[in-house]
Design a protein around this motif. Sequence first.
Motif, PDB file in Angstrom:
ATOM      1  N   GLY A 160      42.552 101.439  88.013  1.00  0.00           N
ATOM      2  CA  GLY A 160      43.426 101.476  86.844  1.00  0.00           C
ATOM      3  C   GLY A 160      42.703 101.504  85.512  1.00  0.00           C
ATOM      4  N   ASP A 161      41.369 101.348  85.491  1.00  0.00           N
ATOM      5  CA  ASP A 161      40.617 101.371  84.232  1.00  0.00           C
ATOM      6  C   ASP A 161      40.851 102.694  83.506  1.00  0.00           C
ATOM      7  OD1 ASP A 161      39.641  98.954  84.983  1.00  0.00           O
ATOM      8  OD2 ASP A 161      37.627  99.650  85.489  1.00  0.00           O
ATOM      9  N   ASP A 162      41.224 102.617  82.235  1.00  0.00           N
ATOM     10  CA  ASP A 162      41.394 103.788  81.351  1.00  0.00           C
ATOM     11  C   ASP A 162      42.518 104.723  81.807  1.00  0.00           C
ATOM     12  OD1 ASP A 162      39.214 102.976  79.736  1.00  0.00           O
ATOM     13  OD2 ASP A 162      37.805 103.883  81.160  1.00  0.00           O
ATOM     14  N   TRP A 163      43.282 104.343  82.813  1.00  0.00           N
ATOM     15  CA  TRP A 163      44.409 105.176  83.248  1.00  0.00           C
ATOM     16  C   TRP A 163      45.508 105.106  82.184  1.00  0.00           C
ATOM     17  CZ3 TRP A 163      45.257 108.438  87.334  1.00  0.00           C
ATOM     18  CH2 TRP A 163      46.566 108.790  87.639  1.00  0.00           C
ATOM     19  N   GLY A 164      45.968 106.271  81.736  1.00  0.00           N
ATOM     20  CA  GLY A 164      46.961 106.292  80.660  1.00  0.00           C
ATOM     21  C   GLY A 164      47.971 107.404  80.833  1.00  0.00           C
ATOM     22  N   THR A 165      48.626 107.751  79.736  1.00  0.00           N
ATOM     23  CA  THR A 165      49.714 108.729  79.782  1.00  0.00           C
ATOM     24  C   THR A 165      49.235 110.100  80.230  1.00  0.00           C
ATOM     25  OG1 THR A 165      50.871 107.550  78.011  1.00  0.00           O
ATOM     26  CG2 THR A 165      51.549 109.804  78.440  1.00  0.00           C
ATOM     27  N   LEU A 166      48.084 110.561  79.729  1.00  0.00           N
ATOM     28  CA  LEU A 166      47.610 111.905  80.079  1.00  0.00           C
ATOM     29  C   LEU A 166      47.308 112.010  81.568  1.00  0.00           C
ATOM     30  CD1 LEU A 166      45.256 112.723  77.059  1.00  0.00           C
ATOM     31  CD2 LEU A 166      47.636 113.392  77.410  1.00  0.00           C
ATOM     32  N   GLU A 167      46.678 110.976  82.122  1.00  0.00           N
ATOM     33  CA  GLU A 167      46.383 110.984  83.549  1.00  0.00           C
ATOM     34  C   GLU A 167      47.674 110.927  84.377  1.00  0.00           C
ATOM     35  OE1 GLU A 167      43.083 110.297  81.235  1.00  0.00           O
ATOM     36  OE2 GLU A 167      44.791 108.913  81.322  1.00  0.00           O
ATOM     37  N   GLY A 209      37.323 106.155  87.068  1.00  0.00           N
ATOM     38  CA  GLY A 209      36.894 106.893  85.881  1.00  0.00           C
ATOM     39  C   GLY A 209      37.672 108.159  85.633  1.00  0.00           C
ATOM     40  N   VAL A 210      38.928 108.199  86.017  1.00  0.00           N
ATOM     41  CA  VAL A 210      39.727 109.423  85.861  1.00  0.00           C
ATOM     42  C   VAL A 210      40.075 109.628  84.384  1.00  0.00           C
ATOM     43  CG1 VAL A 210      41.835 110.616  86.535  1.00  0.00           C
ATOM     44  CG2 VAL A 210      40.691 109.099  88.160  1.00  0.00           C
ATOM     45  N   ARG A 211      39.694 110.777  83.857  1.00  0.00           N
ATOM     46  CA  ARG A 211      40.021 111.130  82.472  1.00  0.00           C
ATOM     47  C   ARG A 211      40.526 112.567  82.454  1.00  0.00           C
ATOM     48  NH1 ARG A 211      38.098 107.427  78.721  1.00  0.00           N
ATOM     49  NH2 ARG A 211      39.611 108.487  77.392  1.00  0.00           N
ATOM     50  N   CYS A 212      41.760 112.763  82.007  1.00  0.00           N
ATOM     51  CA  CYS A 212      42.400 114.085  82.015  1.00  0.00           C
ATOM     52  C   CYS A 212      42.697 114.539  80.590  1.00  0.00           C
ATOM     53  CB  CYS A 212      43.700 114.055  82.817  1.00  0.00           C
ATOM     54  SG  CYS A 212      43.536 113.485  84.532  1.00  0.00           S
ATOM     55  N   THR A 213      42.771 115.835  80.403  1.00  0.00           N
ATOM     56  CA  THR A 213      43.232 116.389  79.123  1.00  0.00           C
ATOM     57  C   THR A 213      44.750 116.493  79.099  1.00  0.00           C
ATOM     58  OG1 THR A 213      43.116 118.686  79.880  1.00  0.00           O
ATOM     59  CG2 THR A 213      41.109 117.731  78.944  1.00  0.00           C
ATOM     60  N   GLY A 214      45.374 116.471  80.287  1.00  0.00           N
ATOM     61  CA  GLY A 214      46.818 116.562  80.395  1.00  0.00           C
ATOM     62  C   GLY A 214      47.318 117.903  80.865  1.00  0.00           C
ATOM     63  N   SER A 215      46.440 118.923  80.887  1.00  0.00           N
ATOM     64  CA  SER A 215      46.864 120.272  81.276  1.00  0.00           C
ATOM     65  C   SER A 215      46.483 120.614  82.717  1.00  0.00           C
ATOM     66  CB  SER A 215      46.239 121.302  80.329  1.00  0.00           C
ATOM     67  OG  SER A 215      44.818 121.247  80.392  1.00  0.00           O
ATOM     68  N   GLU A 216      45.761 119.730  83.400  1.00  0.00           N
ATOM     69  CA  GLU A 216      45.307 120.028  84.760  1.00  0.00           C
ATOM     70  C   GLU A 216      46.470 120.081  85.749  1.00  0.00           C
ATOM     71  OE1 GLU A 216      42.034 117.778  82.574  1.00  0.00           O
ATOM     72  OE2 GLU A 216      44.210 117.590  82.836  1.00  0.00           O
ATOM     73  N   LEU A 217      46.270 120.834  86.832  1.00  0.00           N
ATOM     74  CA  LEU A 217      47.292 120.955  87.874  1.00  0.00           C
ATOM     75  C   LEU A 217      47.187 119.842  88.901  1.00  0.00           C
ATOM     76  CD1 LEU A 217      47.331 124.791  88.591  1.00  0.00           C
ATOM     77  CD2 LEU A 217      48.976 123.465  87.266  1.00  0.00           C
ATOM     78  N   SER A 218      46.028 119.205  89.004  1.00  0.00           N
ATOM     79  CA  SER A 218      45.838 118.124  89.965  1.00  0.00           C
ATOM     80  C   SER A 218      44.774 117.172  89.447  1.00  0.00           C
ATOM     81  CB  SER A 218      45.434 118.671  91.338  1.00  0.00           C
ATOM     82  OG  SER A 218      44.134 119.228  91.286  1.00  0.00           O
ATOM     83  N   LEU A 219      44.758 115.957  89.982  1.00  0.00           N
ATOM     84  CA  LEU A 219      43.775 114.964  89.553  1.00  0.00           C
ATOM     85  C   LEU A 219      42.364 115.371  89.921  1.00  0.00           C
ATOM     86  CD1 LEU A 219      45.658 111.661  90.466  1.00  0.00           C
ATOM     87  CD2 LEU A 219      45.301 112.615  88.185  1.00  0.00           C
TER      88      LEU A 219
END
Length: 568
Positions: free
Chosen positions: A262-269, A304-314
């Motif tokens: 859950g570290d750094d997990w947020g809305t974008l992820e 350490g999951v960090r997304c831009t929000g536009s990806e199709l999958s994690l």
Amino acid sequence: MGGGSLEEQDLFPVVASLTFISAKQDFGRLPDLFQLQNPLILSFQRLLAQRQQHSFGLHGVACVGTEAHLSLCSLEFYRANDTTRCPGGAPAVVSCVPGPLYAASSGQRKQQQSKPQGETRVRLKGGAHPGEGRVEVLKASTWGTICDRKWDLQAASVVCRELGFGSAREALSGARMGQGMGAIHLSEVRCSGQEPSLWKCPHKNITAEDCSHSQDAGVRCNLPYTGVETKIRLSGGRSQHEGRVEVQIGGPGSLRWGLICGDDWGTLEAMVACRQLGLGYANHGLQETWYWDSGNITEVVMSGVRCTGSELSLDQCAHHGTHIACKRTGTRFTAGVICSETASDLLLHSALVQETAYIEDRPLHMLYCAAEENCLARSARSANWPYGHRRLLRFSSQIHNLGRADFRPKAGRHSWVWHECHGHYHSMDIFTHYDILTPNGTKVAEGHKASFCLEDTECQEDVSKRYECANFGEQGITVGCWDLYRHDIDCQWIDITDVKPGNYILQVVINPNFEVAESDFTNNAMKCNCKYDGHRIWVHNCHIGDAFSEEANRRFERYPGQTSNQVI
């Protein structure tokens, strides 16, 4: 298609195999819904298909090329499955070129990068799933919408193919994917279905009086099956739209399910997770999920999951790989989501900022309350209070909700903070960022604004207000309404006392920390050219960050000033 090896299937991630269709008659006249690959590939796939015994149910497919999907073509059916029909023929096979969203393999990326491509002139906005949204087109370096008059499946299919999807599943009217803001470029678009671009279809250029954004056109496209939804699932939630996120890792023979740190997990992820699940948007991205039963799954397999929000999958997001590093261990600190089919979409009325911007020299003895709420530059702390003044760039901001769900603060009423100084509750710590930047992006002055009070100041004619701050009322912005912060209220400014004369960029960002989910975060920033000579300021060319073409955005700060505002 007949059973190719895993390696062969990886080479062609998007393949449509019509093995039930006889290839003997008229198959060459299928509609141009696909860009066919090299004939050698088709021959190879045809050989694979011929290895197996097939039952044919369809032959004599005759298309003129304008159909939105195969069922609209002239078809002949066999009365029963018959393996002896189609003598001398074989099952029909097509191989499709994946669109840019699905060109995931390295070989296809290299092939795409080797071909110079111009900027796209069509895009989709406001859709909960890939391949759907409000249609926007680029004209004269500005993005605008399309009026839904005469909008049909043929025109929608042209849009879908132009964007690299399949044909259109549905042509949407009446702003079903949310209303746009700004220009409406086209009306009465009439496509035959064979055009390579929507701009090749006959259409009318319109004025603002001809159509409104309540008539914005949209599409839902047919998508290739990628299987990404099989690599993720939710557990422990009260419904299928919420729960602790579990992902599948490993190769053939060693597949296993695990949890996400859950570290750094947020809305974008969370947005990416909900999209991969096919559940739309994320209402919340949760870092603690102790109240959801994890069942037998206890291993954390991704961190350490960090997304831009536009990806199709994690898998497409940045993460630690096989090395798991989690500050807080245990299943209670693993990632969770609450998904929704609708979301809000905030947009700043940029023209109002330009019209209302001015400079005020405000005495320090009138700024005690603002200083208490940290609305002044740091140098104000060492000022000779209550003597002297601060120079403020003031402007009004009008924030519209053009999405399909109300914008509500993330925090519940129990955690809102009462501010005695201004006599109201703050429901969000930071609602907007106000910045003065140099043309190269260096920040020289900043302001921040907590949500003084989120409420419906005004609404469209057919929309009723739902949120009002008086008497500790509910806070939010209803779909079709807007919240107005006038230039003459505290903190509706940037303290530019320490800014030297020069050319700058005024930037306003709504919901900067992504605390509340929106259908589109790319339109949350507004930029203006700003010229300051030490006494006066010129603010011009204000626009939403993605309202212009990429080329126009690169050169917008070079435009000459248009207005002059005197110091009050």
